[in-house]
Design an enzyme around this catalytic site. Structure first.
Site, PDB file in Angstrom:
ATOM      1  N   PRO A  86       0.806  -1.218   0.000  1.00 16.09           N
ATOM      2  CG  PRO A  86      -0.553  -1.421   1.879  1.00 16.09           C
ATOM      3  CD  PRO A  86       0.520  -2.110   1.123  1.00 16.09           C
ATOM      4  CD  GLU A 113      -0.961  -9.025  11.318  1.00 14.59           C
ATOM      5  OE1 GLU A 113      -0.137  -9.916  10.994  1.00 14.59           O
ATOM      6  OE2 GLU A 113      -2.115  -9.275  11.678  1.00 14.59           O
ATOM      7  NE  ARG A 150      -7.649  -4.047 -21.463  1.00 22.45           N
ATOM      8  CZ  ARG A 150      -7.516  -2.848 -22.013  1.00 22.45           C
ATOM      9  NH1 ARG A 150      -6.476  -2.097 -21.712  1.00 22.45           N
ATOM     10  NH2 ARG A 150      -8.403  -2.391 -22.872  1.00 22.45           N
ATOM     11  CG  ASP A 164      -7.690   0.957 -23.251  1.00 17.07           C
ATOM     12  OD1 ASP A 164      -8.744   0.484 -23.704  1.00 17.07           O
ATOM     13  OD2 ASP A 164      -6.682   0.276 -22.992  1.00 17.07           O
TER      14      ASP A 164
HETATM   15 CL1  6GU Z   1      -0.314  -3.490  -3.621  1.00 19.50          CL
HETATM   16  N1  6GU Z   1      -1.179  -4.294  -1.278  1.00 19.50           N
HETATM   17  C1  6GU Z   1      -1.984  -4.205  -0.206  1.00 19.50           C
HETATM   18  N2  6GU Z   1      -1.856  -5.079   0.767  1.00 19.50           N
HETATM   19  N3  6GU Z   1      -2.921  -3.277  -0.081  1.00 19.50           N
HETATM   20  C2  6GU Z   1      -3.030  -2.422  -1.088  1.00 19.50           C
HETATM   21  C3  6GU Z   1      -2.238  -2.457  -2.229  1.00 19.50           C
HETATM   22  C4  6GU Z   1      -1.298  -3.418  -2.289  1.00 19.50           C
HETATM   23  N4  6GU Z   1      -2.603  -1.457  -3.041  1.00 19.50           N
HETATM   24  C5  6GU Z   1      -3.587  -0.840  -2.417  1.00 19.50           C
HETATM   25  N5  6GU Z   1      -3.854  -1.407  -1.252  1.00 19.50           N
END
Ligand code: 6GU
Length: 221
Positions: A86, A113, A150, A164
């Site tokens: 994230p 975690e 794709r 797109d």
């Molecule tokens: Cl790549 N991994 C996780 N665990 N949560 C996320 C993410 C990735 N991208 C957005 N949220």
């Protein structure tokens, strides 16, 4: 293109990669995808892949050894190693285009975690698919591989992705098919005119209008 995905949950990928366009791309040998359970690389006698964090705190942390060994067994000079997290850089269509030109991608799906910070040193890029937290990188790696596959030559008609959404920071223009009138809703007359210049003009304008209305942030770029 070759794609290797490191995960503790290989079963999550089964349906996604055996359906629709990805399935066909694999059958047509446009892409070769291999899922690796990095638990198989653990040198721990109980195949442990996580441990408690130094300094204390809740949860378990993925350890370095299984992931390092797995990546190192797959990596060549042509590989790009991608960590799903994230806190990675926000994934965009431009990145999909860039990655679609690579020969070999290795995705590492974090889970639980967190992961030992030193795992980042293995990676060329860290990617996130949005500002929310998933239980693991698996869904993110599926989203990213789908969007890359794709774009590979011959997977879908070239023309289908030239228009797109997000190309040139514009959303796609509206499309219609038969019937001409459905429940009182009519297809715009210009699309029935046969005037290709006018149709092109209409589509361009609609693309801009739609972006202004729905995603003004894209026009600022
Ligand atoms: Cl790549 N991994 C996780 N665990 N949560 C996320 C993410 C990735 N991208 C957005 N949220």
């Amino acid at each position: 293109m070759k794609i290797d995905i490191l995960t503790l949950f290989p079963e999550m990928f089964e349906n996604v990669f055996s359906s629709s366009i990805i399935k066909r791309a694999i059958e047509d040998k446009k892409v070769k995808i291999k899922i690796h359970n990095f638990r198989d690389y653990s040198k721990d006698s109980h195949h442990k892949v996580d441990d408690t964090p130094y300094g204390g705190g809740a949860g378990m942390v993925l350890t370095c050894q299984p992931i390092f060994d797995c990546v190192e067994s797959l990596k060549t000079k042509d590989s790009k190693v991608i960590l799903l997290t994230p806190d990675g850089i926000p994934y965009k269509q431009k990145i999909a285009y860039d990655l679609s030109k690579e020969k070999h991608l290795i995705f590492i799906c974090g889970h639980y975690e967190g992961f030992d910070e030193r795992i980042r040193s293995l990676c060329d890029v860290e990617l996130s698919i949005g500002d929310y937290v998933l239980t693991g990188g698996e869904l993110a790696s599926m989203v990213i591989t789908d969007s890359i596959i794709r774009l590979l030559p011959g997977v879908i008609e070239q023309e289908s992705h030239q228009n797109d959404s997000f190309n040139n920071n514009l959303l796609d223009y509206p499309t219609y098919t038969k019937p001409r009138i459905f429940r009182g809703m009519e297809v715009p007359a210009v699309l029935l005119s046969g005037n290709h210049k006018k149709i092109e003009q209409y589509r361009k304008e609609e693309s801009i209008r739609r972006t202004q209305e729905k995603r003004p942030d894209l026009l600022e770029k």
